[in-house]
Write an enzyme that holds these catalytic residues in place. Structure first.
Site, short mmCIF file in Angstrom:
data_model
loop_
_atom_site.label_atom_id
_atom_site.label_comp_id
_atom_site.label_asym_id
_atom_site.label_seq_id
_atom_site.Cartn_x
_atom_site.Cartn_y
_atom_site.Cartn_z
N ARG A 116 -18.66 2.93 9.33
CA ARG A 116 -19.37 4.26 8.99
C ARG A 116 -20.48 4.07 7.98
NH1 ARG A 116 -13.90 6.48 6.75
NH2 ARG A 116 -14.25 4.33 6.13
N LYS B 19 1.05 -1.01 -0.05
CA LYS B 19 -0.05 0.08 -0.12
C LYS B 19 1.00 1.26 -0.11
CE LYS B 19 -4.02 0.64 2.37
NZ LYS B 19 -5.03 0.60 3.56
N SER C 253 -9.45 8.94 6.39
CA SER C 253 -8.01 9.31 5.98
C SER C 253 -7.72 9.67 4.62
CB SER C 253 -7.03 8.25 6.43
OG SER C 253 -7.11 7.81 7.58
#
Lengths: 159, 159, 159, 159, 159, 159
Positions: free
Chosen positions: A89, A40, A127
């Site tokens: 979320r 990543k 983020s």
């Protein structure tokens, strides 16, 4: 009961803080695990992420911040955790987390993933959104701990 | 009735196998199409994917495994298929597949996309999750055919 | 291959017609099953539903219209069908149908449920929406077969 | 740590059992609360539900089964529980549970709702689906505890 | 530009208030339409709903509160509105509203439905949840205008 | 009332056109903003996107096409817009747009994001799907303005 709370924390947001703090009310010890995933591309180095995550959580006595480079279930095993904590979320979180929870259960069925709902004021925080706003010079003071705000400003000024 | 069942198969999982096997019960011939999409970065080469997909499906008499480099509807037309088969695992599959089904219908409205639900034990399986677990040395024997397991181990040892 | 296509058809809409007609292109015989479910309060009687559904489908040679009072898998078994056809319009359809498909698979795992996507112009159509519009005297001629339009008008005038 | 696990349990299914059993691995005490909600039309009386729920859970030492007629947060307060446990099967569960979790947080923000994912083999199970299958005489032995199976048969024979 | 904002308002919540107030910032005139739908069983009579909705909105100069007994598009036409305003809280709202928006567009394609996102603190609010909490004597002062709070208390004391 | 309608328009599709044209019926002025986002790899250069977007919209008198390199709320502020318009096609759009709408509201709470539903025939259209079909030489004339069709053909022939 020990719980692990994993993430990239690139950077840590007030949404992460909210979930971690709430976890300390219902678990004896919360091990925050910062994933070191070489595949990543993160904005912040592992050292930076470890640094500001520790700083943001320093007042939470039950919390430890560590790095992990293994499967999440192995990280949980190492620290004697029977619980993995994840914040939810939205629907897309739900689907991905659902998949990961089942895979982790297959890898070690003694470890449970438990989900906490993001607080309403954090439901829109991520983020990546924070980084995008910071990249355009937008005000992110309501979205991240103060230490992160300064570092994001640095990051985008330098670039 | 001939059906095509397209995918990247990078690698093939037990979830793919389940959908393909169930398809053979309701169609006379199932043409599995491995997409050769140069813009996608695959872990396994086209040859490797063709190889282990054929191996995994060798006991299914009604199944042929082929590569395609065209639009999916053209691949279906070439093989006289009036049906495209897709497995559905979750909401995000649903949305993307819904979009593709409608576009394909606009490109050739004589070809129908039919959807089969993933079996419960395969709902959390995906090629990308399998690769991630394998990259960390996790046990993937319950998720992929045995031929793929060995190759994944090789791939990540070599790297 | 015989397929069954079940529903309440209270009343049949152009969305149902679209799915049934497309089914005839990919199956040899399509048995439309009207559910006689005493616990559901329908606007139209079973006789009325049978009547206008037959009328709406009379030009489709491969289609038969029947009533069923049993489990859906038993209805499929009786008619030698290995396939249950369902149309998918939206996420909530998807979830409910997903549940039913798995339960039916557990009751008889030789019968597959296959899903077709609703055509774009039918994605917003449902029997209940049509009834609500008709109740307020709105124009429903674009949503239902002409026979149903007249009957809905009657129903709401009488009331 | 005490957790409450609320529901209608009309009837209890193997899906409920799975969530409750897994809860006992991560909490010291699990209080199962059967909601006595006069505005909901249940198939089984409160006594019947209490009876077969107790029977189904009698081997789980950490579990108590009780009835509640108050707000869920009040029930949790009475029993010293800081955690409410809910199982998540699908997107529609997610949305409703998300709403309830936030409302309960507003009513008492010291109580957390934690979510466990339904096991793959239970993701398609619901009390209402079980009742529908039983009403048509279908075999529900794989979906409910044996005590419930007999009672459902009785219920639908009597009717 | 005139907009209509329809609903049952059984009762009006702070979530409705938020959407209506935000609408007045972007439209010249907002006609709040209370649906008189005889087939829906409401807790409050039409008169009560008209009464407390007017009271809750009395300080918003651009807002009128009216009852309608017709199709929504006809109500919009009567008041010269080219816009229907709806609040979106969640996925299930989205699906239902999407269906209604398309049907209304088919009934009158000169009228647009526009959607506003519910504010984070109102995303978990619904009239039905408020009624359920009030039925158990829970504190609803943070969820509804003060006039509604008193009336809900009355309603459930009387019962 | 001025509204901004932002996007990458890489390339503009008939879905974008539909939303923009419908916006002109309910706003006095619609400023289409083409995002110049250096971190996104677009197929078409900013100049090409500006060019074909202007061409596609040249008959809409209330529309201006501009480039923006700032936060979206700053672009709206500069042009005196109190409204941001977004089209919604599907659940994944919904979630992402929901997040962005809330973040933008936090950055400037005087600006509202309003959502219009994509027309049924455009619900399956996206810039990325159009590019994929064009890459395989498929016919995209029903999906994009004619000017874009020629340019896409050029782009993929050149490659």
């Amino acid at each position: 009961m020990t719980a692990v709370c994993p993430g990239s924390f690139d950077p840590i947001t007030l949404g992460h803080l909210d979930i971690i703090e709430r976890s300390t009310y219902i678990y004896d010890r919360v091990v925050v695990g910062i994933a070191d995933n070489p595949s990543k591309a993160e904005l912040f180095s592992l050292e930076e992420r470890l640094d500001f995550t520790k700083e943001a959580l320093k007042n939470l006595a039950k919390v430890e911040v560590l790095v992990f480079r293994s499967l999440l279930v192995e990280f949980a095993q190492e620290h004697g955790a029977k619980v993995i904590i994840k914040g939810l979320r939205a629907i897309s979180d739900f689907e991905h987390e659902f998949q990961m929870a089942h895979l982790n259960k297959r890898l070690d069925n003694t470890i449970e993933t438990v989900f906490l709902m993001a607080s309403p004021e954090c439901m829109f925080l991520s983020s990546s959104a924070v980084k995008e706003i910071a990249a355009y010079g937008g005000n992110i003071s309501e979205f991240v701990p103060s230490g992160v705000e300064a570092r994001l400003a640095d990051k985008f000024l330098k670039d």
